[in-house]
Design a protein around this motif. Sequence first.
Motif, PDB file in Angstrom:
ATOM      1  N   ARG A   9       0.847  -1.198   0.000  1.00 40.70           N
ATOM      2  CA  ARG A   9       0.000   0.000   0.000  1.00 40.70           C
ATOM      3  C   ARG A   9       0.879   1.242   0.000  1.00 40.70           C
ATOM      4  O   ARG A   9       1.907   1.293   0.679  1.00 40.70           O
ATOM      5  N   SER A  37      -6.437   2.969  -5.809  1.00 44.45           N
ATOM      6  CA  SER A  37      -6.469   2.463  -4.429  1.00 44.45           C
ATOM      7  C   SER A  37      -5.088   2.472  -3.766  1.00 44.45           C
ATOM      8  O   SER A  37      -4.971   2.164  -2.582  1.00 44.45           O
ATOM      9  N   GLY A  38      -4.048   2.791  -4.529  1.00 49.39           N
ATOM     10  CA  GLY A  38      -2.696   2.829  -3.970  1.00 49.39           C
ATOM     11  C   GLY A  38      -2.141   1.461  -3.637  1.00 49.39           C
ATOM     12  O   GLY A  38      -1.413   1.309  -2.664  1.00 49.39           O
ATOM     13  N   THR A  39      -2.472   0.454  -4.442  1.00 46.83           N
ATOM     14  CA  THR A  39      -2.007  -0.903  -4.154  1.00 46.83           C
ATOM     15  C   THR A  39      -1.155  -1.461  -5.286  1.00 46.83           C
ATOM     16  O   THR A  39      -1.341  -1.135  -6.457  1.00 46.83           O
TER      17      THR A  39
END
Length: 90
Positions: A9, A37-39
């Motif tokens: 993350r 989503s920042g993943t």
Amino acid sequence: MRIASLLVRAQPEHVPALELSLPAIPGVEVHRTDIASGTLILTVEDGEGYAVSDSIVAVNLAQHVMAATLVYEHNDETLEPETVNSNEVA
């Protein structure tokens, strides 16, 4: 062979930079990113001169990584079978 899968993350604006920088860590391969989503989903595989655990620590310490979660780990190194003492009673 040892292999692990991580969910990483980060802030969405840092995902593209991480996608480029994380593969510089030995054994790391980025398979999927989601900027919104920042993943990032990646695998870490052991190799000559480094261990999966060392590479996982390096991912955790990489700039802009907020968290790295171990999702899967596999180790196919076989263990020596236990020898059974014929004098033991079952």
